[in-house]
Design an enzyme around this catalytic site. Sequence first.
Site, PDB file in Angstrom:
ATOM      1  N   GLY A   7      44.978  29.170  31.764  1.00  0.00           N
ATOM      2  CA  GLY A   7      44.638  30.241  32.685  1.00  0.00           C
ATOM      3  C   GLY A   7      44.174  29.672  34.009  1.00  0.00           C
ATOM      4  CB  SER A  10      39.634  31.620  41.376  1.00  0.00           C
ATOM      5  OG  SER A  10      38.889  32.567  40.620  1.00  0.00           O
ATOM      6  N   GLY A  12      39.612  28.557  36.489  1.00  0.00           N
ATOM      7  CA  GLY A  12      40.261  27.416  35.866  1.00  0.00           C
ATOM      8  C   GLY A  12      40.621  26.327  36.856  1.00  0.00           C
ATOM      9  CG  ASN A 102      34.113  37.899  34.096  1.00  0.00           C
ATOM     10  OD1 ASN A 102      33.113  37.223  34.341  1.00  0.00           O
ATOM     11  ND2 ASN A 102      34.979  38.230  35.033  1.00  0.00           N
ATOM     12  CE  LYS A 178      30.030  35.437  34.960  1.00  0.00           C
ATOM     13  NZ  LYS A 178      31.221  34.645  34.640  1.00  0.00           N
ATOM     14  CG  ASN A 186      32.675  42.399  38.399  1.00  0.00           C
ATOM     15  OD1 ASN A 186      31.719  41.747  38.818  1.00  0.00           O
ATOM     16  ND2 ASN A 186      33.732  41.826  37.888  1.00  0.00           N
ATOM     17  CB  SER A 247      33.529  42.023  41.908  1.00  0.00           C
ATOM     18  OG  SER A 247      34.438  43.094  42.086  1.00  0.00           O
ATOM     19  CB  SER A 248      36.815  38.842  39.189  1.00  0.00           C
ATOM     20  OG  SER A 248      36.050  39.565  38.231  1.00  0.00           O
ATOM     21  CD  GLU A 260      38.398  39.650  33.191  1.00  0.00           C
ATOM     22  OE1 GLU A 260      38.505  38.925  32.186  1.00  0.00           O
ATOM     23  OE2 GLU A 260      37.728  39.332  34.197  1.00  0.00           O
TER      24      GLU A 260
END
Length: 306
Positions: A7, A10, A12, A102, A178, A186, A247-248, A260
């Site tokens: 994966g 960013s 990884g 996450n 987290k 997010n 956020s992602s 996600e």
Amino acid sequence: MKVAVMGAGSIGCYYGGLLARAGLPVTLIGRRQHVDAVTERGLLMDVGGEQHRVPMPATTEARGVADADLVLFCVKSGDTEAVGREIAPHLRPDVTILSLQNGVDNPERLEAVVSRTVVPVAVYVATEMAGPGHVRHKGRGDLVMGPSPRDAEIVARFAAAGVPVQVSDQAMDALWGKLIVNCAYNALSALTQLPYGRLLQMAGVEAVMRDIVAECVAVATASGVSVAPDILPAVLGLARSMATQKSSTAQDLSRGKPTEIDHLNGIVVRKGAELGIPTPVNRVLVTLVKAVEVARAEDAGMASAT
């Protein structure tokens, strides 16, 4: 120690790139556009105000994990089982797998399909892909990981790459901590497309975040998780330490990718329902993000049709 990054987004690319820059043999496994860029030019890293090109092998094939002593598993939470099944036939019997994802249920879900122990890791970093094969670091980078037989070697390897790693029996508590931060930021960042600093300056946002955190803490506590007493100040303080970060989930929405959200606010909603704990604010955020996902997918379909 041979390392494979399953994966190469960013997260990884950031950790894999640092380990490769420190001299470890690292293979990136990811999407074609990133693999081609890394194969042709090396991984471009923006770290600490400097750019580095780090040459390393990259592939789109799951068999890239073969012979790896350490696998950094960094795929989106919704892909955990499917990707786990792909890599399972290629894994060494004694491989160490770190879940840098996450959410809080990925290690358990991954273990079920790879039949190997998966070590939970809480990741505290701000990164983004600035283009194919180009990762940009924007803040922090430390890890909290659960215990494993290779603790000392893993910590030493990451330390040599400039990555602080804490080994803790409370890694799952850290993952929940987290998760609470992610639940607060997010979806709101995604729906507004604002970075954290500007987001918290908007009228009413802090009050909404307080409600989100209260619901998450109630669900976590009822689930037997130990939540840090300063979790709310930590959540609100992130807007200062990562003011320019989106956020992602915001990045996924802006690129038309699936988010996600089901494994962030969504897991709080599901566990709350199981425990009889109301989670109305988290439920609204899940609903709105999924509605935007559908709308963007429909817009993309109409655009491709024309």
